[in-house]
Write a protein that holds these residues in place. Structure first.
Motif, PDB file in Angstrom:
ATOM      1  N   LYS A   1       9.228  -0.856  -8.680  1.00 28.33           N
ATOM      2  CA  LYS A   1      10.049   0.760  -8.436  1.00 28.33           C
ATOM      3  C   LYS A   1       9.847   1.104  -7.112  1.00 28.33           C
ATOM      4  O   LYS A   1      10.505   2.151  -6.630  1.00 28.33           O
ATOM      5  N   LEU A   2       8.884   0.380  -6.118  1.00 31.20           N
ATOM      6  CA  LEU A   2       8.783   1.056  -4.617  1.00 31.20           C
ATOM      7  C   LEU A   2      10.181   1.190  -4.017  1.00 31.20           C
ATOM      8  O   LEU A   2      10.235   2.047  -3.272  1.00 31.20           O
ATOM      9  N   PRO A   3      11.019   0.110  -4.240  1.00 29.02           N
ATOM     10  CA  PRO A   3      12.179  -0.022  -3.244  1.00 29.02           C
ATOM     11  C   PRO A   3      13.247   1.412  -3.642  1.00 29.02           C
ATOM     12  O   PRO A   3      13.372   2.049  -2.802  1.00 29.02           O
TER      13      PRO A   3
ATOM     14  N   VAL B   1       0.782  -1.028   0.188  1.00 25.35           N
ATOM     15  CA  VAL B   1       0.036   0.122  -0.084  1.00 25.35           C
ATOM     16  C   VAL B   1       0.885   1.277  -0.069  1.00 25.35           C
ATOM     17  O   VAL B   1       1.358   1.694   0.968  1.00 25.35           O
ATOM     18  N   PHE B   2       1.006   2.000  -1.135  1.00 24.85           N
ATOM     19  CA  PHE B   2       1.887   2.983  -1.246  1.00 24.85           C
ATOM     20  C   PHE B   2       1.079   4.290  -0.548  1.00 24.85           C
ATOM     21  O   PHE B   2       0.020   4.667  -0.745  1.00 24.85           O
ATOM     22  N   ASN B   3       1.899   4.907   0.220  1.00 21.37           N
ATOM     23  CA  ASN B   3       1.668   6.158   1.177  1.00 21.37           C
ATOM     24  C   ASN B   3       2.167   7.119   0.107  1.00 21.37           C
ATOM     25  O   ASN B   3       3.083   7.761   0.235  1.00 21.37           O
ATOM     26  N   ALA B   4       1.138   7.850  -0.803  1.00 21.77           N
ATOM     27  CA  ALA B   4       1.315   8.851  -1.736  1.00 21.77           C
ATOM     28  C   ALA B   4       1.708  10.110  -0.850  1.00 21.77           C
ATOM     29  O   ALA B   4       2.555  10.937  -1.180  1.00 21.77           O
ATOM     30  N   GLU B   5       0.885  10.541   0.118  1.00 20.05           N
ATOM     31  CA  GLU B   5       0.969  11.521   0.912  1.00 20.05           C
ATOM     32  C   GLU B   5       2.437  11.559   1.474  1.00 20.05           C
ATOM     33  O   GLU B   5       3.364  12.746   1.721  1.00 20.05           O
ATOM     34  N   ARG B   6       2.929  10.620   2.048  1.00 18.57           N
ATOM     35  CA  ARG B   6       4.196  10.463   2.768  1.00 18.57           C
ATOM     36  C   ARG B   6       5.408  10.703   1.751  1.00 18.57           C
ATOM     37  O   ARG B   6       6.201  11.341   2.053  1.00 18.57           O
ATOM     38  N   PHE B   7       5.082  10.031   0.589  1.00 16.08           N
ATOM     39  CA  PHE B   7       6.197  10.167  -0.511  1.00 16.08           C
ATOM     40  C   PHE B   7       6.321  11.639  -0.883  1.00 16.08           C
ATOM     41  O   PHE B   7       7.503  12.075  -0.921  1.00 16.08           O
ATOM     42  N   HIS B   8       5.321  12.564  -1.174  1.00 12.89           N
ATOM     43  CA  HIS B   8       5.145  13.762  -1.568  1.00 12.89           C
ATOM     44  C   HIS B   8       5.770  14.521  -0.295  1.00 12.89           C
ATOM     45  O   HIS B   8       6.742  15.373  -0.643  1.00 12.89           O
ATOM     46  N   THR B   9       5.486  14.349   1.057  1.00 17.60           N
ATOM     47  CA  THR B   9       5.907  15.103   1.981  1.00 17.60           C
ATOM     48  C   THR B   9       7.494  15.000   2.290  1.00 17.60           C
ATOM     49  O   THR B   9       8.398  15.889   2.308  1.00 17.60           O
ATOM     50  N   GLU B  10       8.134  13.758   1.821  1.00 19.94           N
ATOM     51  CA  GLU B  10       9.437  13.498   2.089  1.00 19.94           C
ATOM     52  C   GLU B  10      10.147  14.122   1.025  1.00 19.94           C
ATOM     53  O   GLU B  10      11.267  14.412   1.017  1.00 19.94           O
ATOM     54  N   ARG B  11       9.797  14.035  -0.139  1.00 21.84           N
ATOM     55  CA  ARG B  11      10.250  14.342  -1.485  1.00 21.84           C
ATOM     56  C   ARG B  11      10.190  15.954  -1.186  1.00 21.84           C
ATOM     57  O   ARG B  11      11.601  16.352  -1.512  1.00 21.84           O
ATOM     58  N   ARG B  12       9.490  16.764  -0.797  1.00 25.05           N
ATOM     59  CA  ARG B  12       9.701  18.066  -0.694  1.00 25.05           C
ATOM     60  C   ARG B  12      10.464  18.290   0.412  1.00 25.05           C
ATOM     61  O   ARG B  12      11.181  19.583   0.516  1.00 25.05           O
ATOM     62  N   ARG B  13      10.346  17.490   1.533  1.00 22.66           N
ATOM     63  CA  ARG B  13      11.436  17.953   2.820  1.00 22.66           C
ATOM     64  C   ARG B  13      12.905  17.897   2.271  1.00 22.66           C
ATOM     65  O   ARG B  13      13.668  18.518   2.926  1.00 22.66           O
TER      66      ARG B  13
ATOM     67  N   GLY C   1      14.260   8.672   1.477  1.00 25.99           N
ATOM     68  CA  GLY C   1      14.852   8.204   2.688  1.00 25.99           C
ATOM     69  C   GLY C   1      14.218   7.350   3.621  1.00 25.99           C
ATOM     70  O   GLY C   1      14.305   7.531   4.840  1.00 25.99           O
ATOM     71  N   LEU C   2      13.445   6.259   3.296  1.00 25.50           N
ATOM     72  CA  LEU C   2      12.331   5.670   3.950  1.00 25.50           C
ATOM     73  C   LEU C   2      12.662   4.353   3.556  1.00 25.50           C
ATOM     74  O   LEU C   2      13.281   3.975   2.659  1.00 25.50           O
ATOM     75  N   THR C   3      12.545   3.439   4.540  1.00 26.23           N
ATOM     76  CA  THR C   3      12.398   1.991   4.390  1.00 26.23           C
ATOM     77  C   THR C   3      11.334   1.594   3.214  1.00 26.23           C
ATOM     78  O   THR C   3      10.393   2.441   3.368  1.00 26.23           O
ATOM     79  N   LEU C   4      11.182   0.415   2.792  1.00 29.28           N
ATOM     80  CA  LEU C   4      10.119   0.012   1.686  1.00 29.28           C
ATOM     81  C   LEU C   4       9.077  -0.142   2.611  1.00 29.28           C
ATOM     82  O   LEU C   4       7.994   0.407   2.307  1.00 29.28           O
TER      83      LEU C   4
ATOM     84  N   GLU D   1       8.242   1.437   5.397  1.00 28.27           N
ATOM     85  CA  GLU D   1       7.567   2.675   5.910  1.00 28.27           C
ATOM     86  C   GLU D   1       7.015   3.445   4.706  1.00 28.27           C
ATOM     87  O   GLU D   1       5.467   3.999   4.918  1.00 28.27           O
ATOM     88  N   LEU D   2       7.282   3.447   3.508  1.00 24.26           N
ATOM     89  CA  LEU D   2       6.483   4.063   2.355  1.00 24.26           C
ATOM     90  C   LEU D   2       5.587   3.094   1.775  1.00 24.26           C
ATOM     91  O   LEU D   2       4.481   3.838   1.429  1.00 24.26           O
ATOM     92  N   ALA D   3       5.699   1.804   1.710  1.00 27.70           N
ATOM     93  CA  ALA D   3       4.424   0.918   1.339  1.00 27.70           C
ATOM     94  C   ALA D   3       4.532  -0.434   1.846  1.00 27.70           C
ATOM     95  O   ALA D   3       4.918  -1.398   1.524  1.00 27.70           O
ATOM     96  N   PRO D   4       3.839  -0.229   2.955  1.00 31.59           N
ATOM     97  CA  PRO D   4       3.727  -1.673   3.806  1.00 31.59           C
ATOM     98  C   PRO D   4       2.904  -2.576   3.027  1.00 31.59           C
ATOM     99  O   PRO D   4       1.976  -2.389   2.455  1.00 31.59           O
ATOM    100  N   ARG D   5       2.935  -3.886   3.416  1.00 32.88           N
ATOM    101  CA  ARG D   5       2.680  -4.819   2.820  1.00 32.88           C
ATOM    102  C   ARG D   5       1.802  -5.595   3.923  1.00 32.88           C
ATOM    103  O   ARG D   5       2.292  -6.096   4.917  1.00 32.88           O
ATOM    104  N   TYR D   6       0.346  -5.931   3.925  1.00 36.28           N
ATOM    105  CA  TYR D   6      -0.427  -6.536   4.932  1.00 36.28           C
ATOM    106  C   TYR D   6      -0.625  -7.811   4.606  1.00 36.28           C
ATOM    107  O   TYR D   6      -1.817  -8.165   4.131  1.00 36.28           O
TER     108      TYR D   6
END
Length: 291
Positions: free
Chosen positions: A50-52, A5-17, A59-62, A64-69
């Motif tokens: 491409k997720l890794p 499950v890709f966390n789109a908002e977190r990717f956006h936030t960390e990219r801008r950071r 700067g996140l672990t896989l 953290e960015l896209a957990p698999r349940y």
């Protein structure tokens, strides 16, 4: 296969950071800037292989960015290593990836000579790769990782509050049609009959910026997401795993009945899912209140 499950908002936030612009991120990932924009708006999921690279980029672990349940099959292991099928040819010394493709599809098991080099390329143990292969053939195999076996955690169960929220959103709504934080706050408040949630609070809880064990907040979240309150209040991994299984079973059944690619689930379907899950797991803590 349990998709990440890709966390789109977190990717956006960390990219801008990091001060990284979309064109630069796109070049690093080998996609167009428009695709990166769609990733960040939740309109498009990045290809799993491409997720890794996306995680490393910000700067996140896989996880953290896209957990698999859930537990991985062979395709999952390959994608988690950032590899496409054609990349495996050099690993196993063949002129094509047909053998890997056939094993991932559950048609023909890997040549035993390929197991060790693939495990090394994927960064897993031989036992993990063989377990993943069995899952590709539809055989349920428990988690064989040493850390998972010793921890006693239920494999595939979202643990944190942010993970639980993200999981429910991913399982219930199609990408690009999930409710906004403001919509979740309004719905939860309406169902519990009071002002408990705000758009900002839901956002911070969903992204993991903050946490909460406030019973009123957790009840309102459950009401907003048509989930049993015990899903948010229980600290038991086994309990969470059982509820996750119920959600997955009912949601997949609903999707199959409605047909793939249709509009997002409406309130009638969501109420049906909630009541069906309660019938599966039993009434433990009571269901969300009706609007």
């Amino acid at each position: 296969m349990p998709e990440r499950v890709f966390n789109a908002e977190r990717f956006h936030t960390e990219r801008r950071r990091k001060g990284l612009r979309q064109p630069a991120a796109a070049e690093s990932l080998g996609v167009s800037p428009n695709q990166v924009s769609r990733y960040e708006r939740g309109l498009l999921q990045p290809p799993p292989e491409k997720l890794p690279a996306a995680a490393r980029l910000v700067g996140l672990t896989l996880d953290e960015l896209a957990p698999r349940y859930g537990l991985p099959d062979l395709r999952d292991l390959r994608c988690d290593a950032g590899m496409q099928q054609r990349d495996t040819q050099t690993v196993i010394g063949t002129k094509s990836a047909v053998s890997v493709s056939a094993a991932e599809k559950g048609l023909r098991r890997l040549n035993p000579d390929f197991v060790v080099p693939l495990a090394e390329a994927y960064g897993v143990s031989v036992e993990e790769l063989e377990a993943a292969q069995e899952r590709s053939f539809g055989n349920p195999v428990p988690d064989v990782r040493r850390d998972a076996l010793s921890s006693g955690d239920a494999p595939g169960a979202p643990q944190s509050l942010a993970e639980k929220i993200t999981y429910l959103l991913a399982q219930t709504y199609a990408a690009g049609s999930r409710p906004t934080d403001a919509e979740l706050a309004r719905k939860g408040n309406a169902k519990v009959g009071g002002i408990v949630l705000s758009e900002d609070l839901v956002r911070r809880l969903r992204t993991g910026e903050t946490d909460s064990d406030d019973a009123a907040v957790l009840r309102a979240l459950a009401a907003a997401m048509d989930a049993p309150p015990v899903y948010f209040t229980s600290d038991s991994p086994e309990e969470a795993a059982r509820i996750v299984a119920g959600i997955r079973t009912v949601a997949l059944g609903v999707m199959a009945a409605r047909g793939a690619g249709e509009d997002p689930l409406n309130d009638e379907w969501l109420d049906f899912i909630a009541s069906s899950i309660q019938s599966i797991i039993g009434d433990q803590g009571g269901g969300s209140q009706s609007a």
